[in-house]
Design a protein around this motif. Structure first.
Motif, PDB file in Angstrom:
ATOM      1  N   MET A  49       0.840  -1.201   0.000  1.00 19.60           N
ATOM      2  CA  MET A  49       0.000   0.000   0.000  1.00 19.60           C
ATOM      3  C   MET A  49       0.878   1.255   0.000  1.00 19.60           C
ATOM      4  SD  MET A  49      -2.950   1.054   2.704  1.00 19.60           S
ATOM      5  CE  MET A  49      -1.863   1.565   4.019  1.00 19.60           C
ATOM      6  N   ASP A  50       0.591   2.112  -0.946  1.00 25.06           N
ATOM      7  CA  ASP A  50       1.337   3.363  -1.064  1.00 25.06           C
ATOM      8  C   ASP A  50       0.644   4.480  -0.289  1.00 25.06           C
ATOM      9  OD1 ASP A  50       3.609   2.989  -2.431  1.00 25.06           O
ATOM     10  OD2 ASP A  50       2.793   3.459  -4.398  1.00 25.06           O
ATOM     11  N   GLN A  51       1.423   5.197   0.505  1.00 24.74           N
ATOM     12  CA  GLN A  51       0.849   6.369   1.160  1.00 24.74           C
ATOM     13  C   GLN A  51       1.389   7.592   0.468  1.00 24.74           C
ATOM     14  OE1 GLN A  51       1.109   6.643   5.328  1.00 24.74           O
ATOM     15  NE2 GLN A  51      -0.120   4.843   5.681  1.00 24.74           N
ATOM     16  N   GLN A  52       0.528   8.284  -0.212  1.00 20.90           N
ATOM     17  CA  GLN A  52       1.000   9.476  -0.908  1.00 20.90           C
ATOM     18  C   GLN A  52      -0.126  10.459  -1.140  1.00 20.90           C
ATOM     19  OE1 GLN A  52       2.189   7.229  -4.504  1.00 20.90           O
ATOM     20  NE2 GLN A  52       0.725   8.522  -5.568  1.00 20.90           N
ATOM     21  N   ARG A  53       0.259  11.631  -1.459  1.00 18.16           N
ATOM     22  CA  ARG A  53      -0.704  12.672  -1.726  1.00 18.16           C
ATOM     23  C   ARG A  53      -1.217  12.481  -3.147  1.00 18.16           C
ATOM     24  NH1 ARG A  53       1.546  18.687  -3.007  1.00 18.16           N
ATOM     25  NH2 ARG A  53      -0.112  19.128  -4.443  1.00 18.16           N
ATOM     26  N   ALA A  54      -2.544  12.470  -3.286  1.00 18.00           N
ATOM     27  CA  ALA A  54      -3.143  12.293  -4.606  1.00 18.00           C
ATOM     28  C   ALA A  54      -3.133  13.639  -5.326  1.00 18.00           C
ATOM     29  CB  ALA A  54      -4.551  11.756  -4.465  1.00 18.00           C
ATOM     30  N   LYS A  55      -2.193  13.793  -6.222  1.00 20.59           N
ATOM     31  CA  LYS A  55      -2.019  15.101  -6.853  1.00 20.59           C
ATOM     32  C   LYS A  55      -3.121  15.466  -7.836  1.00 20.59           C
ATOM     33  CE  LYS A  55       2.831  15.881  -6.119  1.00 20.59           C
ATOM     34  NZ  LYS A  55       4.157  16.123  -6.614  1.00 20.59           N
TER      35      LYS A  55
ATOM     36  N   GLU B 248       2.968  22.847 -11.685  1.00 19.06           N
ATOM     37  CA  GLU B 248       2.648  21.435 -11.850  1.00 19.06           C
ATOM     38  C   GLU B 248       1.476  21.258 -12.813  1.00 19.06           C
ATOM     39  OE1 GLU B 248       3.665  17.803  -9.200  1.00 19.06           O
ATOM     40  OE2 GLU B 248       3.103  19.626  -8.183  1.00 19.06           O
TER      41      GLU B 248
ATOM     42  N   VAL C  67      -1.283  18.712 -14.239  1.00 18.63           N
ATOM     43  CA  VAL C  67      -1.896  17.409 -14.012  1.00 18.63           C
ATOM     44  C   VAL C  67      -2.779  17.046 -15.204  1.00 18.63           C
ATOM     45  CG1 VAL C  67      -3.404  16.055 -12.502  1.00 18.63           C
ATOM     46  CG2 VAL C  67      -1.812  17.698 -11.509  1.00 18.63           C
TER      47      VAL C  67
ATOM     48  N   TYR D 164      -4.025  25.421  -4.521  1.00 23.19           N
ATOM     49  CA  TYR D 164      -4.066  25.365  -5.985  1.00 23.19           C
ATOM     50  C   TYR D 164      -3.009  26.222  -6.672  1.00 23.19           C
ATOM     51  CZ  TYR D 164      -8.556  23.046  -5.237  1.00 23.19           C
ATOM     52  OH  TYR D 164      -9.546  22.190  -4.846  1.00 23.19           O
TER      53      TYR D 164
ATOM     54  N   TRP E 268     -12.149   7.580  -2.229  1.00 25.66           N
ATOM     55  CA  TRP E 268     -10.906   7.084  -1.614  1.00 25.66           C
ATOM     56  C   TRP E 268     -10.946   5.579  -1.427  1.00 25.66           C
ATOM     57  CZ3 TRP E 268     -11.816  11.696   2.024  1.00 25.66           C
ATOM     58  CH2 TRP E 268     -11.191  12.834   1.507  1.00 25.66           C
TER      59      TRP E 268
ATOM     60  N   TRP F 224       0.290  22.737   1.430  1.00 23.66           N
ATOM     61  CA  TRP F 224      -0.765  21.828   0.964  1.00 23.66           C
ATOM     62  C   TRP F 224      -1.470  21.186   2.159  1.00 23.66           C
ATOM     63  CZ3 TRP F 224      -1.554  16.602   1.720  1.00 23.66           C
ATOM     64  CH2 TRP F 224      -2.592  16.039   0.968  1.00 23.66           C
TER      65      TRP F 224
ATOM     66  N   TYR G  59       3.658  15.326   3.716  1.00 25.20           N
ATOM     67  CA  TYR G  59       4.350  14.259   2.987  1.00 25.20           C
ATOM     68  C   TYR G  59       5.820  14.567   2.730  1.00 25.20           C
ATOM     69  CZ  TYR G  59      -0.192  12.131   2.521  1.00 25.20           C
ATOM     70  OH  TYR G  59      -1.394  11.556   2.816  1.00 25.20           O
TER      71      TYR G  59
ATOM     72  N   GLU H  49       4.669  21.682   0.351  1.00 25.35           N
ATOM     73  CA  GLU H  49       3.965  20.516   0.904  1.00 25.35           C
ATOM     74  C   GLU H  49       3.301  20.847   2.244  1.00 25.35           C
ATOM     75  OE1 GLU H  49       3.269  17.321  -0.194  1.00 25.35           O
ATOM     76  OE2 GLU H  49       3.929  18.079  -2.131  1.00 25.35           O
TER      77      GLU H  49
ATOM     78  N   ASP I 149      -0.241  25.490  -7.040  1.00 27.57           N
ATOM     79  CA  ASP I 149       0.649  24.569  -7.755  1.00 27.57           C
ATOM     80  C   ASP I 149       0.371  24.522  -9.263  1.00 27.57           C
ATOM     81  OD1 ASP I 149      -1.672  23.105  -7.792  1.00 27.57           O
ATOM     82  OD2 ASP I 149      -0.833  21.291  -6.903  1.00 27.57           O
TER      83      ASP I 149
ATOM     84  N   GLY J  17      -4.553   0.921  -5.111  1.00 25.52           N
ATOM     85  CA  GLY J  17      -3.700   0.594  -3.976  1.00 25.52           C
ATOM     86  C   GLY J  17      -3.021   1.790  -3.346  1.00 25.52           C
ATOM     87  N   VAL J  18      -3.592   2.980  -3.574  1.00 21.75           N
ATOM     88  CA  VAL J  18      -2.999   4.170  -2.965  1.00 21.75           C
ATOM     89  C   VAL J  18      -3.954   4.757  -1.930  1.00 21.75           C
ATOM     90  CG1 VAL J  18      -1.536   4.834  -4.892  1.00 21.75           C
ATOM     91  CG2 VAL J  18      -3.883   5.691  -4.783  1.00 21.75           C
ATOM     92  N   VAL J  19      -3.363   5.326  -0.913  1.00 19.28           N
ATOM     93  CA  VAL J  19      -4.174   5.999   0.092  1.00 19.28           C
ATOM     94  C   VAL J  19      -3.457   7.275   0.522  1.00 19.28           C
ATOM     95  CG1 VAL J  19      -3.238   4.718   2.060  1.00 19.28           C
ATOM     96  CG2 VAL J  19      -5.522   5.662   2.190  1.00 19.28           C
ATOM     97  N   ASP J  20      -4.244   8.317   0.726  1.00 20.02           N
ATOM     98  CA  ASP J  20      -3.720   9.631   1.102  1.00 20.02           C
ATOM     99  C   ASP J  20      -4.227   9.908   2.520  1.00 20.02           C
ATOM    100  OD1 ASP J  20      -3.400  12.377   1.482  1.00 20.02           O
ATOM    101  OD2 ASP J  20      -3.868  12.885  -0.583  1.00 20.02           O
ATOM    102  N   PRO J  21      -3.485   9.424   3.539  1.00 23.56           N
ATOM    103  CA  PRO J  21      -4.016   9.471   4.911  1.00 23.56           C
ATOM    104  C   PRO J  21      -4.350  10.877   5.415  1.00 23.56           C
ATOM    105  CG  PRO J  21      -1.733   8.706   4.891  1.00 23.56           C
ATOM    106  CD  PRO J  21      -2.159   8.783   3.480  1.00 23.56           C
TER     107      PRO J  21
ATOM    108  N   GLU K 151      -6.280  15.045  -7.204  1.00 23.92           N
ATOM    109  CA  GLU K 151      -7.520  15.400  -6.515  1.00 23.92           C
ATOM    110  C   GLU K 151      -7.584  16.888  -6.241  1.00 23.92           C
ATOM    111  OE1 GLU K 151      -8.177  12.871  -3.132  1.00 23.92           O
ATOM    112  OE2 GLU K 151      -8.479  11.121  -4.394  1.00 23.92           O
TER     113      GLU K 151
END
Lengths: 10, 212
Positions: free
Chosen positions: A1-7, B54, B56, B48, B166, B120, B111, B117, B50, B174-178, A9
């Motif tokens: 499982m990857d923990q990262q910021r969903a860029k 950046e 996207v 925003y 989410w 953010w 992060y 960051e 960014d 398989g990704v989660v942004d806690p 979103e």
């Protein structure tokens, strides 16, 4: 499982 | 992109249009918390900005520009054009009690310990609590114009829809942004009481009134 910021979103 | 997130974003868009419609048709920003709207400007600008470095997607870019521009425009309407219709004496939530702890949280939970960051993270924590001055104001007045409650419902639905998004992403990618998930759960929970009254009164065609 990857923990990262969903860029794609708001 | 999945349907939950798409509808969440559309709901967010809808909330802005409902708010603009309310201000224009009633020619008043009565019942709207200036503090909440000012917090949203801070949230959108810090998150925003960014777009400057950046890329996207076109969707992402257009939405970000729209949210920054519309939140600033709403602030302009409240502060300049319809200033006399805003009553600061009922918009009394102490915002400094939100910003301080959020800044501290952002410094601890991020992060990467870089300026952008941390900014953010701050925007995520701040967004989760930004609605409090508005809900506090609602609590004080005990009632709200129907159009204002539609605005709040659309805004609440936006973050609520991000939760299944989410869950979906966790299983499909398989990704989660806690950080976003925790703040999102808090934000949605804050609406629980409002949604209860909204569904039991406004949707049944009655006026939104909080029990004394």
């Amino acid at each position: 499982m990857d923990q990262q910021r969903a860029k794609d979103e708001l | 992109m999945n349907l939950f997130r798409l509808f969440g974003d559309l709901s967010h868009l809808a909330s802005i249009f409902i708010l603009l419609h309310k201000i224009r048709t009633t020619r008043s920003c009565r019942g709207i918390s200036f503090k909440t709207q000012a917090l949203y400007v801070a949230v959108f600008v810090s998150r925003y900005l960014d777009i400057l470095w950046e890329w996207v997607s076109l969707y992402n870019f257009v939405m970000k520009v729209f949210f920054i521009a519309s939140s600033c425009f709403i602030l302009y309407l409240m502060k300049m054009k319809y200033r006399p219709t805003h009553d600061p004496s009922i918009d009394t939530f102490r915002v400094e009690f939100l910003v301080g702890p959020c800044a501290l949280l952002a410094l601890i939970f991020n992060y990467k310990f870089t300026f952008t960051e941390v900014l953010w993270s701050l925007s995520i924590f701040l967004e989760s609590l930004a609605i409090l001055p508005q809900l506090f104001m609602l609590q004080r007045t005990g009632e709200a114009e129907t159009i204002t409650t539609h605005y709040l419902a659309a805004l609440g639905a936006y973050r609520a829809l991000y939760i299944p998004n989410w869950i979906y992403r966790y299983f499909s990618e398989g990704v989660v942004d806690p950080i976003a998930v925790t703040a999102g759960l808090v934000q949605t929970a804050l609406y629980a009481d409002f949604f209860y009254v909204y569904f039991t009164t406004v949707i049944q065609g009655q006026k939104f009134e909080l029990p004394a």
